[in-house]
Design a protein around this motif. Sequence first.
Motif, PDB file in Angstrom:
ATOM      1  N   PHE A  19       3.042 -27.697 -46.442  1.00  0.00           N
ATOM      2  CA  PHE A  19       2.858 -26.932 -45.170  1.00  0.00           C
ATOM      3  C   PHE A  19       3.834 -27.433 -44.034  1.00  0.00           C
ATOM      4  CE2 PHE A  19      -1.049 -26.871 -47.621  1.00  0.00           C
ATOM      5  CZ  PHE A  19      -1.357 -25.304 -47.510  1.00  0.00           C
ATOM      6  N   GLU A  20       4.721 -26.521 -43.700  1.00  0.00           N
ATOM      7  CA  GLU A  20       5.947 -26.946 -42.839  1.00  0.00           C
ATOM      8  C   GLU A  20       5.878 -25.984 -41.477  1.00  0.00           C
ATOM      9  OE1 GLU A  20       9.766 -28.512 -44.321  1.00  0.00           O
ATOM     10  OE2 GLU A  20       9.083 -27.185 -46.145  1.00  0.00           O
ATOM     11  N   ASP A  21       6.130 -26.728 -40.233  1.00  0.00           N
ATOM     12  CA  ASP A  21       6.382 -25.994 -39.343  1.00  0.00           C
ATOM     13  C   ASP A  21       7.175 -26.850 -38.375  1.00  0.00           C
ATOM     14  OD1 ASP A  21       4.855 -28.119 -37.666  1.00  0.00           O
ATOM     15  OD2 ASP A  21       3.042 -26.938 -37.921  1.00  0.00           O
ATOM     16  N   ASP A  22       7.471 -26.420 -36.953  1.00  0.00           N
ATOM     17  CA  ASP A  22       8.439 -27.217 -36.302  1.00  0.00           C
ATOM     18  C   ASP A  22       8.002 -28.728 -35.842  1.00  0.00           C
ATOM     19  OD1 ASP A  22       6.357 -26.614 -34.618  1.00  0.00           O
ATOM     20  OD2 ASP A  22       7.461 -25.906 -33.072  1.00  0.00           O
ATOM     21  N   ARG A  23       7.000 -29.077 -36.203  1.00  0.00           N
ATOM     22  CA  ARG A  23       6.182 -30.650 -35.974  1.00  0.00           C
ATOM     23  C   ARG A  23       6.668 -31.371 -37.184  1.00  0.00           C
ATOM     24  NH1 ARG A  23       0.357 -29.749 -35.656  1.00  0.00           N
ATOM     25  NH2 ARG A  23       0.904 -28.193 -37.359  1.00  0.00           N
ATOM     26  N   TYR A  25       5.890 -31.610 -41.508  1.00  0.00           N
ATOM     27  CA  TYR A  25       5.156 -30.997 -42.851  1.00  0.00           C
ATOM     28  C   TYR A  25       3.913 -31.872 -43.218  1.00  0.00           C
ATOM     29  CZ  TYR A  25       7.596 -34.884 -45.392  1.00  0.00           C
ATOM     30  OH  TYR A  25       7.823 -36.091 -46.059  1.00  0.00           O
TER      31      TYR A  25
END
Length: 181
Positions: A19-23, A25
């Motif tokens: 699960f990846e986002d701008d913060r 993974y």
Amino acid sequence: MKIKETPLKDCYIVEPTVFEDDRGYFFEKFNEKVFEELTGMNGHFVQDNVSKSSYGVLRGLHLQKGDHAQAKLVSCLEGKVWDVAVDLREDSPTFGKWFGIELTGENKIQLYIPRGFGHGFSVLSENAIFAYKCDNFYHKDSEGSVRYNDNDLKIDWKLNENDIILSEKDQTAPLLKEKNY
């Protein structure tokens, strides 16, 4: 977590769901219950090891024998390696066969290597940090090995022979036909 079979009996590729986002993974690196349900293999590990190596280092082929045999779940935490498993179980339909896969800090893929297999890796990046989960404790007197460049195996280590850096132990490891496994 996805499990994929390799061409070698009982040897599996383990791919986590990331699960990846701008913060950054997050991923579950391993789940014993899910692993056992999907493979039927024991997923209980008792020892974790980590090594750091530079480009060209080749570690292998190693195994633990007898009562101290080890299954391993291996991964590359940082960098890139070419990871190789060799089936050394003489009663196996894939005895003497090998499988290789690129493991990286980016792809987060892991390889499950059952007991009775030889294992090794070559470092393809400037540096690599490599992790091993083992289902049995290390026992020095139970070490086994097979020479990395054995002609009966013909393993492609993805390195120029002149770039390979070996320990003295790996340089003088026995050949497959010498049965040090």
